[in-house]
Design a protein around this motif. Structure first.
Motif, mmCIF file in Angstrom:
data_model
loop_
_atom_site.group_PDB
_atom_site.id
_atom_site.type_symbol
_atom_site.label_atom_id
_atom_site.label_comp_id
_atom_site.label_asym_id
_atom_site.label_seq_id
_atom_site.Cartn_x
_atom_site.Cartn_y
_atom_site.Cartn_z
ATOM 1 N N LEU A 5 0.574 -1.587 0.291
ATOM 2 C CA LEU A 5 0.170 -0.216 -0.284
ATOM 3 C C LEU A 5 0.925 0.989 0.106
ATOM 4 C CD1 LEU A 5 -3.026 1.309 0.214
ATOM 5 C CD2 LEU A 5 -2.467 1.001 2.836
ATOM 6 N N LYS A 6 2.065 1.105 0.800
ATOM 7 C CA LYS A 6 2.929 2.135 0.449
ATOM 8 C C LYS A 6 2.965 2.800 -0.106
ATOM 9 C CE LYS A 6 4.352 2.695 5.027
ATOM 10 N NZ LYS A 6 5.231 2.320 6.680
ATOM 11 N N GLN A 7 3.514 2.113 -1.127
ATOM 12 C CA GLN A 7 4.406 1.714 -2.489
ATOM 13 C C GLN A 7 3.521 2.229 -3.182
ATOM 14 O OE1 GLN A 7 5.940 -1.953 -3.952
ATOM 15 N NE2 GLN A 7 7.856 -1.920 -2.840
ATOM 16 N N VAL A 8 1.926 1.823 -3.294
ATOM 17 C CA VAL A 8 1.075 2.994 -4.663
ATOM 18 C C VAL A 8 0.954 3.835 -3.770
ATOM 19 C CG1 VAL A 8 -1.138 2.576 -5.256
ATOM 20 C CG2 VAL A 8 0.539 0.252 -4.327
ATOM 21 N N VAL A 9 0.638 4.684 -3.026
ATOM 22 C CA VAL A 9 -0.212 5.370 -2.152
ATOM 23 C C VAL A 9 2.033 6.593 -3.028
ATOM 24 C CG1 VAL A 9 -0.427 7.027 -0.287
ATOM 25 C CG2 VAL A 9 -1.479 4.731 -0.696
ATOM 26 N N SER A 10 3.312 5.437 -2.501
ATOM 27 C CA SER A 10 4.240 7.000 -3.120
ATOM 28 C C SER A 10 3.906 7.114 -4.079
ATOM 29 C CB SER A 10 5.145 6.073 -2.332
ATOM 30 O OG SER A 10 6.266 5.941 -3.397
ATOM 31 N N GLY A 11 3.829 6.712 -5.565
ATOM 32 C CA GLY A 11 3.627 6.053 -6.530
ATOM 33 C C GLY A 11 3.032 7.502 -6.709
ATOM 34 N N LEU A 12 1.619 7.303 -6.190
ATOM 35 C CA LEU A 12 0.524 8.259 -6.901
ATOM 36 C C LEU A 12 1.085 9.777 -6.272
ATOM 37 C CD1 LEU A 12 -2.504 5.865 -5.903
ATOM 38 C CD2 LEU A 12 -1.494 6.576 -8.218
ATOM 39 N N SER A 13 0.923 9.769 -5.399
ATOM 40 C CA SER A 13 1.093 10.880 -4.392
ATOM 41 C C SER A 13 2.077 11.744 -5.692
ATOM 42 C CB SER A 13 2.117 10.770 -2.870
ATOM 43 O OG SER A 13 1.242 10.392 -2.261
ATOM 44 N N LYS A 14 3.535 11.023 -6.157
ATOM 45 C CA LYS A 14 4.788 11.836 -7.348
ATOM 46 C C LYS A 14 3.560 12.099 -8.220
ATOM 47 C CE LYS A 14 8.357 9.829 -6.066
ATOM 48 N NZ LYS A 14 7.974 7.850 -5.617
ATOM 49 N N VAL A 15 1.695 12.277 -7.822
ATOM 50 C CA VAL A 15 1.106 12.662 -9.293
ATOM 51 C C VAL A 15 0.570 13.802 -9.145
ATOM 52 C CG1 VAL A 15 -0.394 12.098 -11.616
ATOM 53 C CG2 VAL A 15 1.260 10.311 -9.923
ATOM 54 N N PRO A 16 0.849 14.837 -9.191
ATOM 55 C CA PRO A 16 -0.337 16.284 -8.446
ATOM 56 C C PRO A 16 -1.392 16.252 -8.884
ATOM 57 C CG PRO A 16 2.042 17.166 -8.989
ATOM 58 C CD PRO A 16 2.034 15.342 -9.608
ATOM 59 N N LEU A 17 -1.278 16.261 -9.822
ATOM 60 C CA LEU A 17 -2.507 16.853 -10.568
ATOM 61 C C LEU A 17 -3.617 15.555 -10.120
ATOM 62 C CD1 LEU A 17 -3.851 17.909 -12.901
ATOM 63 C CD2 LEU A 17 -2.684 16.620 -14.565
ATOM 64 N N LEU A 18 -3.554 14.117 -10.201
ATOM 65 C CA LEU A 18 -3.764 12.872 -9.926
ATOM 66 C C LEU A 18 -4.811 14.038 -8.320
ATOM 67 C CD1 LEU A 18 -5.809 10.914 -10.149
ATOM 68 C CD2 LEU A 18 -4.015 9.399 -8.761
ATOM 69 N N LEU A 19 -3.558 14.420 -6.941
ATOM 70 C CA LEU A 19 -3.792 15.105 -6.168
ATOM 71 C C LEU A 19 -5.223 15.601 -6.030
ATOM 72 C CD1 LEU A 19 -2.145 12.225 -5.167
ATOM 73 C CD2 LEU A 19 -2.265 14.147 -3.437
ATOM 74 N N LYS A 20 -4.498 16.732 -7.052
ATOM 75 C CA LYS A 20 -5.494 18.026 -6.833
ATOM 76 C C LYS A 20 -7.756 18.173 -7.225
ATOM 77 C CE LYS A 20 -2.505 21.719 -6.357
ATOM 78 N NZ LYS A 20 -1.465 21.634 -7.133
ATOM 79 N N LEU A 21 -6.886 16.627 -9.256
ATOM 80 C CA LEU A 21 -8.707 16.329 -9.031
ATOM 81 C C LEU A 21 -9.341 16.135 -7.788
ATOM 82 C CD1 LEU A 21 -10.061 16.882 -11.337
ATOM 83 C CD2 LEU A 21 -10.014 14.551 -12.422
ATOM 84 N N MET A 22 -8.626 14.993 -6.973
ATOM 85 C CA MET A 22 -9.522 14.417 -5.881
ATOM 86 C C MET A 22 -9.786 16.003 -5.025
ATOM 87 S SD MET A 22 -6.796 11.243 -5.401
ATOM 88 C CE MET A 22 -7.324 10.606 -4.076
ATOM 89 N N LYS A 23 -9.686 16.523 -4.911
ATOM 90 C CA LYS A 23 -9.389 17.439 -3.672
ATOM 91 C C LYS A 23 -11.138 18.107 -4.522
ATOM 92 C CE LYS A 23 -5.409 17.401 -1.213
ATOM 93 N NZ LYS A 23 -4.428 18.230 -0.833
ATOM 94 N N VAL A 24 -11.292 18.739 -5.307
ATOM 95 C CA VAL A 24 -12.744 19.489 -5.766
ATOM 96 C C VAL A 24 -13.401 19.186 -7.224
ATOM 97 C CG1 VAL A 24 -10.744 21.605 -6.406
ATOM 98 C CG2 VAL A 24 -10.726 19.877 -8.632
ATOM 99 N N CYS A 25 -13.879 17.431 -7.456
ATOM 100 C CA CYS A 25 -14.419 17.340 -7.981
ATOM 101 C C CYS A 25 -14.676 15.786 -7.968
ATOM 102 C CB CYS A 25 -14.777 17.696 -9.732
ATOM 103 S SG CYS A 25 -13.806 17.548 -10.910
ATOM 104 N N PRO A 26 -16.330 15.164 -7.683
ATOM 105 C CA PRO A 26 -16.086 14.077 -8.520
ATOM 106 C C PRO A 26 -15.363 13.570 -9.273
ATOM 107 C CG PRO A 26 -18.366 14.457 -7.698
ATOM 108 C CD PRO A 26 -17.398 15.419 -8.090
ATOM 109 N N ILE A 27 -14.363 12.320 -9.585
ATOM 110 C CA ILE A 27 -13.688 11.755 -10.652
ATOM 111 C C ILE A 27 -14.558 10.913 -10.975
ATOM 112 C CG2 ILE A 27 -11.805 10.387 -10.996
ATOM 113 C CD1 ILE A 27 -9.961 12.225 -9.364
ATOM 114 N N ALA A 28 -15.113 11.108 -12.537
ATOM 115 C CA ALA A 28 -16.273 10.297 -13.004
ATOM 116 C C ALA A 28 -15.416 8.978 -13.451
ATOM 117 C CB ALA A 28 -17.073 11.413 -13.731
ATOM 118 N N ASP A 29 -15.292 7.726 -13.524
ATOM 119 C CA ASP A 29 -14.158 6.946 -13.866
ATOM 120 C C ASP A 29 -14.420 5.385 -12.848
ATOM 121 O OD1 ASP A 29 -12.118 6.619 -16.167
ATOM 122 O OD2 ASP A 29 -11.691 5.386 -14.412
#
Ligand SMILES: C[S@@+](CC[C@H](N)C(=O)[O-])C[C@H]1O[C@@H](n2cnc3c(N)ncnc32)[C@H](O)[C@@H]1O
Length: 782
Positions: free
Chosen positions: A336-360
């Motif tokens: 889990l730590k590995q996946v999260v550390s990878g995803l945390s390197k995609v700031p655009l994804l984290l930003k989108l997660m904070k501003v609207c429902p991710i329709a996917d």
């Protein structure tokens, strides 16, 4: 080092690094504080020279010399500009005086040589002096462009070698809307001074207005060759590219503008618009950074309008792709730590997660899995700051989607244990970790918990607690302050109000405010609207009613769209209005009032409006025609109306879903809504699977609005045509992002305003109006 010295050092560094706009900003900040800072004047002068603004530069060097006339560099730059402006005599006199006072050195010698050269090869008629130029600039500043043209033509008849005179002539013609003359003057200027970025820009602007988009783009490119930081050139080049259908190139252009100035509102607005129908075929880091900057701002774009574009870009990221594929494999805390550390390197994804429902659906599966994995492994993440950022984004996403993800028995049991652990820690006064709180917040709205206040005391008002505890508290405080009108006694209105009290719609975070408010006439022109009487289009202080404003997103956008307007926004639902008012206060917009009440009771407000908007509302009333007639009563003769209604053709899937819900006799509580939604995902009702392509599928209140609404009418354009006739309203055109497809098939200009032609088009393209019919109409004069 004092704060001022610090700023000066940074400014000089920026100047040395070639970042002139940053340097200029900092030097000007210094001058605001210390107007007699001679070095700051000097540097601003140098920057003006670099931009080709010689007259401004002259003023800056004069200001520097006024404060300190003993600095050689100031004199050298001042004399250089004088020579460039054609005042070699004046420069020569000053230079002699300086030398007689002991000035010496290479720089002065070189100036002397330049002056000597001019004296040996004198032009027959000398270019105009700075004073003459200044006098013409003054005429322009006073709006006397015709006189300025006369003077300039006179100067040119004696000597046509001055680039600045041609340029000024072009500008004066431009002001007089004599575009051909202006173009010719600018071209003459460029023959003499081909490196003048601003003149290339003016040429580009004229070409763009004339519709020569290719020529415009070429001239914008030249502008940028000589001034790579010309933000307006980037913006208008993007618009020209977009108009040619080159949306990808436009996106890159706006991204560059945002790279130079992340606060440029027009670039952000333009980028937001360009992204609406875009899908990325590959990764693009620069554009990703620009979009992240865009999402950081509260008022530049409705995130759900660019959701698909952003997801298509994010899915090209290797970490994201791997996480989606390996969705079922990270049960252990290490994985889990590995996946999260990878995803945390995609700031655009984290930003989108904070501003609207991710329709996917793929992301929904990933987030559901991650949420459970955190819950099961929370003891490995206590006080794990590196993971917290992702957990906060995940909890925010779950909150925004209103906890729509399915909870299994495993989730429920583990959640129970977490709540017990948190409560136990509270009783024992053991330290609580924010990671535990974020884990809980991804399952349950923290505001609902009895210990929410304690959390604020322990952790202070951080991002997550502000969202889930403080903001709902503020809305509760706001509610009693909202005024009411009339009485809500219509049976359907009462039920509709109940629905939106439980689920205010939509729960938005960011919105799209116009960077520049415009007169109604200009907006109407941009939308190609056709009004029989145009008097109201020129109202200075338009009075606007937004009927059924919901949570305020539309009302706020409208308030920023029309210049000088006052908006009254009404709705049945107090919860929605409190949300709207909180956001209005946060954004510091002051031209909106909110009131609670039923559209059917609007006669109790003694006001007439220039413009009324009601989008997505009338089709939820018992009899839409009666509600619509009430709105017409509130409209001045000749007043304008924007209405949005559901289309019978576009909502075929919805009608089927509503039929199934009725057949299964489902209630509209949270549990039933979630379970029906899971059935759709599981393809229990295969014909309903296409609903997963609606963005409303990914948020509870939106999904409820989509298929569980207590009241829904749908219309065809022919029915709307009949209603407009009865209400004495004249159709003025649709508000569409893109009507190219229609125009390609119906080239006659009047076709745009013919609902029968539109109806035939819709029969052939039944999903065309899936975002509702959004159209404008005008009240006839009696
Ligand atoms: C789907 S939402 C649309 C909100 C907003 N117009 C927008 O476009 O975001 C419908 C809103 O209309 C409001 N509404 C429905 N019937 C109404 C009525 N009779 N009077 C006032 N508001 C009403 C509801 O309370 C709800 O907030």
């Amino acid at each position: 080092m004092t704060a001022l010295e610090e700023v000066f050092k940074k400014a000089v560094e920026a100047h040395a690094a070639g970042d002139l706009s940053k340097a200029e900003k900092l030097f000007r900040e210094i001058l605001e504080e210390v107007p007699e800072h001679s070095d700051a004047h000097y540097f601003v002068g140098l920057i003006s020279v670099a931009g080709g603004h010689l007259l401004e530069a002259l003023g800056d060097f004069q200001a520097a010399l006024k404060v300190n006339s003993s600095v050689d560099a100031y004199w050298v730059s001042y004399l250089d500009v004088l020579i460039r402006l054609g005042s070699a005599d004046e420069a020569s006199a000053i230079l002699s005086e300086l030398k007689s006072n002991g000035a010496q050195g290479n720089h002065f010698d070189r100036l002397e040589e330049r002056i000597a050269l001019i004296e040996v090869n004198p032009v027959e008629n000398k270019p105009p002096s700075p004073e003459t130029i200044q006098a013409i600039v003054n005429l322009c500043e006073r709006g006397l462009f015709e006189q300025a043209v006369e003077r300039l033509l006179d100067l040119l008849s004696r000597d046509s070698s001055s680039a600045i005179v041609h340029k000024l002539l072009g500008l004066a013609y431009l002001e007089l809307s004599q575009h051909s003359d202006a173009l010719q003057a600018f071209e003459e200027s460029l023959k003499i001074q081909p490196e003048d970025a601003d003149t290339h820009f003016y040429v580009a602007e004229i070409l763009r207005v004339r519709g020569d988009l290719e020529g415009a783009v070429a001239s914008y490119n030249k502008t940028l060759t000589f001034n790579s930081e010309h933000i307006e050139a980037y913006n208008n080049m993007g618009i020209s590219l977009q108009a040619q259908g080159e949306v990808g190139a436009a996106i890159v252009t706006y991204s560059k503008a945002l790279q130079i100035n992340p606060d440029d509102e027009r670039a952000a607005f333009n980028l937001g618009t360009a992204l609406r129908n875009t899908r990325f075929a590959g990764p693009d880091e620069e554009v990703g950074v620009a979009i992240a900057a865009l999402l950081d701002k509260p008022g530049c774009v409705r995130p759900n309008t660019i959701n698909e574009a952003v997801l298509s870009l994010v899915k090209h990221d290797e970490f994201v792709r791997r996480a989606i594929i390996s969705c079922n494999e990270f049960e252990s805390s290490e994985a889990l730590k590995q996946v999260v550390s990878g995803l945390s390197k995609v700031p655009l994804l984290l930003k989108l997660m904070k501003v609207c429902p991710i329709a996917d659906l793929e992301f929904e599966a990933l987030f559901t899995k991650l949420r459970l994995s955190f819950l099961l492994n929370i003891s490995s993440f206590l006080d794990d700051a590196a993971t917290l950022e992702f957990q906060v984004a995940l909890a925010t996403q779950c909150y925004i989607t209103e906890y729509i993800y399915t909870e299994t028995e495993i989730d429920k049991k583990a959640l129970e244990s977490l709540i017990q652990a948190i409560e136990g820690k509270k009783v024992n006064s053991s330290p609580l970790s924010m990671n535990e709180v974020a884990c809980l917040a991804s399952y349950k709205d923290l505001h609902q918990h009895p210990f929410s206040r304690n959390l604020l005391e322990i952790f202070g008002e951080n991002e997550l607690l502000k969202l889930q505890i403080r903001e709902p508290e503020i809305e509760i405080e706001i509610k009693p302050r909202i005024a009411c009108f009339g009485k809500v006694d219509n049976k359907i209105s009462v039920r509709v109000r109940e629905q939106y009290e439980q689920n205010p719609y939509p729960k938005w975070i960011n919105l799209c405010l116009s960077p520049d408010a415009k007169p109604i006439s200009e907006v109407a022109k941009e939308l190609d609207l056709q009004f029989e009487n145009t008097e109201i289009l020129f109202a200075d202080n338009p009075q606007i009613l937004v009927a059924g404003c919901g949570t305020g997103q539309q009302a706020l956008e409208t308030s920023s769209r029309f210049k000088g307007c006052d908006v009254l926004a009404v709705d049945l639902s107090l919860s929605s209005l409190a949300y709207a008012k909180r956001k209005t206060d946060e954004l510091r917009l002051s031209n909106i009032d909110y009131m609670q009440g039923d559209i059917l009771q609007l006669h109790s407000i003694d006001r007439q409006f220039d413009l009324i908007e009601s989008t997505g509302v009338l089709h939820h009333m018992a009899d839409p025609k009666v509600g619509w007639a009430e709105l017409v009563q509130r409209l001045k003769p000749g007043g304008l109306m924007k209405i949005a209604l559901y289309s019978e053709f576009a909502r075929g899937d919805i009608e089927t879903a509503r039929g199934t819900i009725k057949h299964l006799d489902l209630a509209s509580d949270q549990k039933s809504i979630k379970s029906f939604r899971q059935q759709i995902k599981d393809r229990t009702h295969p014909d309903l699977f296409p609903l997963t392509t609606w963005s409303d599928f990914y948020c509870l209140s939106e999904f409820r609005d989509l298929v569980f609404h207590v009241q829904e009418h749908r219309f065809t354009l022919l029915q709307i045509q009949g209603l407009l006739k009865k209400l004495r309203l004249n159709f003025a055109g649709f508000e569409l992002i893109n009507n190219k497809e229609f125009i390609d098939q119906n080239s006659a200009p009047e076709a745009l305003y013919d609902l029968e032609i539109w109806h035939n088009f819709e029969v052939e393209n039944p999903t065309y109006f899936s975002g509702m019919y959004q159209f404008w109409c005008q009240k006839a004069f009696d």
